[in-house]
Design a protein around this motif. Sequence first.
Motif, PDB file in Angstrom:
ATOM      1  N   ASP A  98     -20.892  49.049 -51.217  1.00  0.00           N
ATOM      2  CA  ASP A  98     -21.693  49.783 -50.307  1.00  0.00           C
ATOM      3  C   ASP A  98     -22.288  51.118 -51.078  1.00  0.00           C
ATOM      4  OD1 ASP A  98     -22.388  50.782 -48.087  1.00  0.00           O
ATOM      5  OD2 ASP A  98     -19.769  51.304 -47.632  1.00  0.00           O
TER       6      ASP A  98
ATOM      7  N   MET B   3     -22.325  54.003 -50.098  1.00  0.00           N
ATOM      8  CA  MET B   3     -21.048  55.417 -49.554  1.00  0.00           C
ATOM      9  C   MET B   3     -19.768  55.361 -49.350  1.00  0.00           C
ATOM     10  SD  MET B   3     -23.539  57.499 -49.116  1.00  0.00           S
ATOM     11  CE  MET B   3     -23.383  58.760 -46.623  1.00  0.00           C
TER      12      MET B   3
ATOM     13  N   GLU C  70     -16.490  48.050 -49.013  1.00  0.00           N
ATOM     14  CA  GLU C  70     -16.942  47.804 -48.164  1.00  0.00           C
ATOM     15  C   GLU C  70     -15.508  48.950 -47.408  1.00  0.00           C
ATOM     16  OE1 GLU C  70     -18.573  49.698 -45.810  1.00  0.00           O
ATOM     17  OE2 GLU C  70     -20.192  47.742 -46.090  1.00  0.00           O
ATOM     18  N   ASP C  71     -15.999  50.623 -46.895  1.00  0.00           N
ATOM     19  CA  ASP C  71     -14.914  50.884 -46.378  1.00  0.00           C
ATOM     20  C   ASP C  71     -15.250  50.579 -45.219  1.00  0.00           C
ATOM     21  OD1 ASP C  71     -18.054  52.563 -46.961  1.00  0.00           O
ATOM     22  OD2 ASP C  71     -16.373  54.107 -45.367  1.00  0.00           O
TER      23      ASP C  71
ATOM     24  N   LYS D  95     -28.998  48.141 -44.704  1.00  0.00           N
ATOM     25  CA  LYS D  95     -28.123  47.065 -43.415  1.00  0.00           C
ATOM     26  C   LYS D  95     -29.381  47.727 -42.475  1.00  0.00           C
ATOM     27  CE  LYS D  95     -23.656  48.594 -45.495  1.00  0.00           C
ATOM     28  NZ  LYS D  95     -22.446  50.074 -45.150  1.00  0.00           N
TER      29      LYS D  95
HETATM   30 CA    CA Z   1     -19.244  52.668 -45.684  1.00  0.00          CA
END
Ligand code: CA
Length: 233
Positions: free
Chosen positions: A61, A63, A17-18, A113
């Motif tokens: 995640d 993206m 997850e970024d 989310k």
């Molecule tokens: Ca992301």
Amino acid sequence: MTMESPPSLTPYVLVIEDEESLATLLQYNLEKEGYRVRVCADGEEALMTIEEKQPDIVMLDWMLPKVSGIEVCRRIRQRTVTRNLPIIMLTARVEESDRIRGLDTGADDYVVKPFSMTELCARLRAVLRRIRPGLAEDRVRAGDIVIDRVAHRVKRGGEEIHLGPTEFRLLDYFMQHPGRVFSREQLLNAVWGSDVYVETRTVDVHIGRLRRALGGDGDPIRTVRSAGYALDV
Ligand code: CA
């Protein structure tokens, strides 16, 4: 006697997850639930981390920078060693076509989310229960011993047994594999973790305490000379 590397006691979750605040929140909550957690902020780092040490489950995640979530998922499924690694996709996308694409690529489940931690943990347990039944059960019984992982209680023959945290983890591990013989090194890795330095004699000390605590009708722990220990129930 089986001596292959046993699975670790606590499931190891890799969070990819970024978004830093979400990653921190996930790590905090999952560790509180008793999981071992590692966080990667991009797809490339994640693939290298998986190659180093395979997690029990991946939270991925959609993206991500460098290598996208869907591409990470695809590569995990392409490699023989990680083909069955469970993946839960975290996605902000609400369109059904995207979810279907995620599942088609090989994700085991997805969470949209924003999600609640309660929901996420429930999904995580459900996926783990499906693939590694022994890990996710709240209550395990072996012979006359019952261990309740949520309440952290142990009973033998209906009588409450009081155990220290290490003895609890030892017993929990034995109960996932009754009758199986474990070497001291295997028990160390599973109960204390492979990154902690503890002398193998320490295992004997805690086995002694566990035995005394279990007391009662016969000693359920078998010492296997020059090999290790097993729980016979
Ligand atoms: Ca992301």
